[in-house]
Design a protein around this motif. Structure first.
Motif, PDB file in Angstrom:
ATOM      1  N   THR A  48       0.922  -1.367   0.000  1.00 31.77           N
ATOM      2  CA  THR A  48       0.027  -0.020   0.160  1.00 31.77           C
ATOM      3  C   THR A  48       0.933   1.452   0.151  1.00 31.77           C
ATOM      4  OG1 THR A  48      -1.877  -1.093   1.099  1.00 31.77           O
ATOM      5  CG2 THR A  48      -1.607   1.306   1.254  1.00 31.77           C
ATOM      6  N   ALA A  49       1.971   1.174   0.790  1.00 34.72           N
ATOM      7  CA  ALA A  49       2.840   2.323   1.045  1.00 34.72           C
ATOM      8  C   ALA A  49       3.610   2.843  -0.425  1.00 34.72           C
ATOM      9  CB  ALA A  49       3.664   2.202   2.073  1.00 34.72           C
ATOM     10  N   GLY A  50       4.015   1.495  -1.187  1.00 41.94           N
ATOM     11  CA  GLY A  50       4.829   1.456  -2.223  1.00 41.94           C
ATOM     12  C   GLY A  50       3.886   2.102  -3.397  1.00 41.94           C
ATOM     13  N   ILE A  51       2.739   1.832  -3.432  1.00 43.86           N
ATOM     14  CA  ILE A  51       1.726   2.384  -4.450  1.00 43.86           C
ATOM     15  C   ILE A  51       1.474   3.836  -4.219  1.00 43.86           C
ATOM     16  CG2 ILE A  51      -0.522   2.451  -5.348  1.00 43.86           C
ATOM     17  CD1 ILE A  51      -0.710  -0.845  -4.610  1.00 43.86           C
ATOM     18  N   ARG A  52       1.370   4.192  -3.250  1.00 44.65           N
ATOM     19  CA  ARG A  52       0.981   5.545  -2.818  1.00 44.65           C
ATOM     20  C   ARG A  52       2.271   6.408  -2.896  1.00 44.65           C
ATOM     21  NH1 ARG A  52      -3.794   6.113  -0.035  1.00 44.65           N
ATOM     22  NH2 ARG A  52      -4.613   4.633   1.464  1.00 44.65           N
ATOM     23  N   SER A  53       3.514   5.984  -2.721  1.00 45.14           N
ATOM     24  CA  SER A  53       4.670   6.518  -3.026  1.00 45.14           C
ATOM     25  C   SER A  53       4.811   6.718  -4.246  1.00 45.14           C
ATOM     26  CB  SER A  53       5.700   5.817  -2.196  1.00 45.14           C
ATOM     27  OG  SER A  53       7.217   6.380  -2.888  1.00 45.14           O
ATOM     28  N   ALA A  54       4.661   5.776  -5.273  1.00 46.80           N
ATOM     29  CA  ALA A  54       4.884   5.764  -6.794  1.00 46.80           C
ATOM     30  C   ALA A  54       3.772   6.436  -7.385  1.00 46.80           C
ATOM     31  CB  ALA A  54       4.784   4.100  -7.470  1.00 46.80           C
ATOM     32  N   LEU A  55       2.730   6.704  -6.881  1.00 44.80           N
ATOM     33  CA  LEU A  55       1.754   7.636  -7.789  1.00 44.80           C
ATOM     34  C   LEU A  55       1.834   9.046  -7.024  1.00 44.80           C
ATOM     35  CD1 LEU A  55      -1.565   5.346  -7.732  1.00 44.80           C
ATOM     36  CD2 LEU A  55       0.143   5.913  -9.427  1.00 44.80           C
ATOM     37  N   GLY A  56       2.287   9.310  -5.852  1.00 46.21           N
ATOM     38  CA  GLY A  56       2.329  10.713  -5.392  1.00 46.21           C
ATOM     39  C   GLY A  56       0.843  11.217  -5.380  1.00 46.21           C
ATOM     40  N   ASP A  57       0.819  12.473  -5.929  1.00 45.32           N
ATOM     41  CA  ASP A  57      -0.344  13.191  -6.069  1.00 45.32           C
ATOM     42  C   ASP A  57      -0.821  13.502  -7.442  1.00 45.32           C
ATOM     43  OD1 ASP A  57      -0.567  13.558  -3.230  1.00 45.32           O
ATOM     44  OD2 ASP A  57       0.575  15.410  -3.435  1.00 45.32           O
ATOM     45  N   GLN A  58      -0.077  12.604  -8.252  1.00 38.56           N
ATOM     46  CA  GLN A  58      -0.443  12.778  -9.862  1.00 38.56           C
ATOM     47  C   GLN A  58      -1.542  12.123 -10.449  1.00 38.56           C
ATOM     48  OE1 GLN A  58       2.558  10.903 -12.070  1.00 38.56           O
ATOM     49  NE2 GLN A  58       1.982   8.855 -11.795  1.00 38.56           N
ATOM     50  N   SER A  59      -2.208  11.231  -9.398  1.00 39.29           N
ATOM     51  CA  SER A  59      -3.454  10.319  -9.904  1.00 39.29           C
ATOM     52  C   SER A  59      -4.311  10.104  -8.728  1.00 39.29           C
ATOM     53  CB  SER A  59      -2.892   9.199 -10.572  1.00 39.29           C
ATOM     54  OG  SER A  59      -2.386   8.229  -9.760  1.00 39.29           O
ATOM     55  N   ASN A  60      -5.501   9.812  -9.159  1.00 39.69           N
ATOM     56  CA  ASN A  60      -6.480   9.315  -8.332  1.00 39.69           C
ATOM     57  C   ASN A  60      -6.341   7.806  -7.907  1.00 39.69           C
ATOM     58  OD1 ASN A  60      -8.889   9.357  -6.630  1.00 39.69           O
ATOM     59  ND2 ASN A  60     -10.298   9.385  -8.558  1.00 39.69           N
ATOM     60  N   LEU A  61      -6.386   7.658  -6.525  1.00 37.79           N
ATOM     61  CA  LEU A  61      -6.066   6.210  -5.822  1.00 37.79           C
ATOM     62  C   LEU A  61      -7.018   5.981  -5.208  1.00 37.79           C
ATOM     63  CD1 LEU A  61      -3.931   3.711  -5.610  1.00 37.79           C
ATOM     64  CD2 LEU A  61      -3.080   5.318  -3.866  1.00 37.79           C
ATOM     65  N   THR A  62      -7.544   4.427  -5.563  1.00 39.72           N
ATOM     66  CA  THR A  62      -8.826   4.046  -4.761  1.00 39.72           C
ATOM     67  C   THR A  62      -8.482   2.759  -4.319  1.00 39.72           C
ATOM     68  OG1 THR A  62      -9.832   3.321  -6.561  1.00 39.72           O
ATOM     69  CG2 THR A  62     -10.404   5.652  -5.552  1.00 39.72           C
ATOM     70  N   PHE A  63      -8.962   2.294  -3.058  1.00 39.25           N
ATOM     71  CA  PHE A  63      -8.910   0.866  -2.914  1.00 39.25           C
ATOM     72  C   PHE A  63     -10.270   0.364  -2.591  1.00 39.25           C
ATOM     73  CE2 PHE A  63      -4.900   2.765  -1.822  1.00 39.25           C
ATOM     74  CZ  PHE A  63      -3.969   1.812  -1.666  1.00 39.25           C
ATOM     75  N   ALA A  64     -10.763  -0.882  -2.774  1.00 40.03           N
ATOM     76  CA  ALA A  64     -11.950  -1.533  -2.491  1.00 40.03           C
ATOM     77  C   ALA A  64     -11.484  -2.917  -1.908  1.00 40.03           C
ATOM     78  CB  ALA A  64     -12.632  -1.672  -3.856  1.00 40.03           C
ATOM     79  N   PRO A  65     -12.130  -3.051  -0.839  1.00 40.90           N
ATOM     80  CA  PRO A  65     -11.888  -4.654  -0.287  1.00 40.90           C
ATOM     81  C   PRO A  65     -12.685  -5.470  -1.068  1.00 40.90           C
ATOM     82  CG  PRO A  65     -12.761  -3.141   1.359  1.00 40.90           C
ATOM     83  CD  PRO A  65     -12.499  -2.357   0.115  1.00 40.90           C
TER      84      PRO A  65
END
Length: 138
Positions: free
Chosen positions: A103-120
């Motif tokens: 989760t941290a790796g995804i957030r770090s790679a994307l930064g603020d450049q795109s919309n990120l969502t998670f769905a369990p």
């Protein structure tokens, strides 16, 4: 036949905006990346679709678990970088629950450049043939 623990499965959908004038470069980079992961990557499935009219691409990747995602990142980073020379991530969707490190790796790679969502995950299954391809109805 289910080939993994369904509770750990992760499906990523990456929507990318292809840079104007980069369509052919994007296509070439994606083809190389997919060929590499088909031979060496841990993904259970990879599919990429291009909407040329809107200059969008949609990539779907299915992983057995967070360890498989980490393995992919280690193996495919040069290919990922080449693809990113031709596009920008607009939206990244994670279906399932990756561990904190992924989760941290995804957030770090994307930064603020795109919309990120998670769905369990709620419920589902995956069928594969013993050879690793999709099961086909007879």
């Amino acid at each position: 036949m289910t080939t993994h623990d369904d509770s750990t499965i992760l499906l990523f959908r990456n929507t990318m905006r292809i840079t104007e004038g980069h369509l052919e470069g994007f296509r070439d980079a994606i083809a190389k990346a997919v060929a590499f992961v088909q031979q060496h990557g841990p993904q259970l499935m990879v599919e990429t679709f291009v909407d040329e009219e809107r200059m969008l691409a949609h990539s779907f990747q299915l992983y057995a678990d967070s360890d498989a995602v980490r393995t992919h990142w280690q193996l495919a980073d040069p290919y990922i970088q080449e693809v990113m020379e031709h596009c920008q991530v607009e939206h990244f969707e994670v279906f399932g629950e990756p561990d904190a490190d992924v989760t941290a790796g995804i957030r770090s790679a994307l930064g603020d450049q795109s919309n990120l969502t998670f769905a369990p995950r709620l419920a589902g299954f995956v069928r594969f043939t013993p050879e690793g391809g999709p099961a086909l109805a007879e």
